[in-house]
Design an enzyme around this catalytic site. Sequence first.
Site, mmCIF file in Angstrom:
data_model
loop_
_atom_site.group_PDB
_atom_site.id
_atom_site.type_symbol
_atom_site.label_atom_id
_atom_site.label_comp_id
_atom_site.label_asym_id
_atom_site.label_seq_id
_atom_site.Cartn_x
_atom_site.Cartn_y
_atom_site.Cartn_z
ATOM 1 N N HIS A 52 -0.694 11.723 12.193
ATOM 2 C CA HIS A 52 -0.592 10.673 11.202
ATOM 3 C C HIS A 52 -0.267 9.426 11.514
ATOM 4 O O HIS A 52 0.403 8.609 10.851
ATOM 5 C CB HIS A 52 0.366 11.387 10.054
ATOM 6 C CG HIS A 52 1.553 11.479 10.631
ATOM 7 N ND1 HIS A 52 2.383 12.322 10.190
ATOM 8 C CD2 HIS A 52 2.571 10.759 11.578
ATOM 9 C CE1 HIS A 52 3.850 12.397 10.543
ATOM 10 N NE2 HIS A 52 3.548 11.275 11.587
ATOM 11 N N HIS B 294 9.319 9.669 6.610
ATOM 12 C CA HIS B 294 9.793 8.869 7.740
ATOM 13 C C HIS B 294 10.924 7.806 7.327
ATOM 14 O O HIS B 294 11.003 6.678 7.519
ATOM 15 C CB HIS B 294 9.021 7.982 8.668
ATOM 16 C CG HIS B 294 7.799 9.084 9.392
ATOM 17 N ND1 HIS B 294 6.704 9.579 8.384
ATOM 18 C CD2 HIS B 294 7.670 9.319 10.654
ATOM 19 C CE1 HIS B 294 5.858 10.201 9.386
ATOM 20 N NE2 HIS B 294 6.374 10.144 10.601
ATOM 21 N N HIS C 245 4.550 12.986 21.068
ATOM 22 C CA HIS C 245 4.797 11.486 21.237
ATOM 23 C C HIS C 245 6.369 11.606 21.292
ATOM 24 O O HIS C 245 7.105 12.101 20.854
ATOM 25 C CB HIS C 245 3.983 10.820 20.374
ATOM 26 C CG HIS C 245 4.443 11.048 18.869
ATOM 27 N ND1 HIS C 245 4.105 12.354 18.397
ATOM 28 C CD2 HIS C 245 4.736 10.266 17.686
ATOM 29 C CE1 HIS C 245 4.487 12.284 16.946
ATOM 30 N NE2 HIS C 245 4.858 11.169 16.847
ATOM 31 N N GLU D 123 7.308 17.255 15.303
ATOM 32 C CA GLU D 123 6.469 17.172 14.114
ATOM 33 C C GLU D 123 5.522 18.271 14.045
ATOM 34 O O GLU D 123 5.143 18.725 12.955
ATOM 35 C CB GLU D 123 5.693 15.767 13.968
ATOM 36 C CG GLU D 123 6.487 14.556 13.508
ATOM 37 C CD GLU D 123 5.797 13.400 13.453
ATOM 38 O OE1 GLU D 123 6.371 12.395 13.132
ATOM 39 O OE2 GLU D 123 4.914 13.100 13.977
#
Length: 284
Positions: free
Chosen positions: A13, A60, A194, A241
Site C-alpha cells: 500500500h 499509520h 521494507h 505489516e
Amino acid sequence: MSARISASVFTSHVPAIGAALDLGKTTEPYWQPLFAGYEQSKAWFADHTPDAIVLVYNDHATAFSLEMIPTFAIGTAASFDVADEGWGPRPVPRVIGHPALAAHIAQSVIQQDFDLTIVNQMDVDHGLTVPLSLMCGQPDAWPCPVIPIAVNVVHYPVPSGRRCFNLGQAIRRAVESYDDDLNVQIWGTGGMSHQLQGPRAGLINSGFDHAFLDELIASPAELADKPHVEYIREAGSEGIELVMWLIARGAMSDVAGGPPPTVRHRFYHVPASNTAVGHLILEN
Ligand code: DHB
Ligand code: FE
C-alpha cells in the site's frame, strides 16, 4: 442464501504509489513496470466486483495516535473520509461503508472471542486507499462498499500471525452467517519487506518475500506460526505489516476444509519508494 467470501486480494500500500497515480506519473519509466503488474488485476476486479470488501489494513498514526491504539478495529460507519496525511487528502472518492454487514461481523467475531474495537467515525489513510486505487483505478466513486478492519502493526506489541490467521477464520464464519446473498471479498494489505527508519532503512529481502508468497498460497497455517521477530529481522521493521495478509488468508475456504484456492494473479516488483511490492489474487 447467506453471504460468502469469493476471493482474497493481497497488495502493498506504498503511499508513493497513490501519489504517482494522483499526479499522472504512472507511465514514467520508474512507475510503468509497477502499474503494468496491476493491469490484469484491474480487469479481473472489473469482472469480479463484489457486493462488499472487507479491507484489512493498518492506520499509520492517522486516525489513531499514541492516545488510542486498538489492536483490531472495525469501521461500522456509513462512510469514511479520505485522511489528510499532511499534504491534503488524496483526490479519491470517499469510502462508502456497509454498516449492516459490519455490525454483523462485529457481533459475530466478538462472540467468537475476538475483541474488535467498534469505530463509528474514522478517516482512512493510504493503507486503505492505495489498494483501492491499484485495483479500481481512478473512478468517480469506488465500485462497492468497504468495511475497514484496522490492525495495529505500528506500535508494539503487535498481534501474532497466529492470532491474525484465527481472526480471518472468525471473519469467514461471520460473513457466512450473514443472512443476505452477498458476494464478499477480503483484502490483506501492507508489506512486503521494507524498513523506513534507522540504520537498516531501505532493507529489501526478495528471498523472504517470495518464500512468504509461496507459503501464503500453499501452507498458510504453518506460515501463521512465524514469530513477529522473524518478520522484523528478515523483512524489516515495517515488514511486520505482512501479518495482516494472514487475516485475509485465514478467511479463505480451504482453511475450513474446502479445496485449495485458485491463484488468479501473482506479481512482485522492486522498488516502489522504499518498499518491495507484492500482490496476489486468490479465488475460492
Ligand atoms: C512506505 C511504505 C509504507 O508501507 C508506508 O506505510 C509508508 C511509506 C514507503 O516505502 O515509502
Ligand atoms: Fe504501511
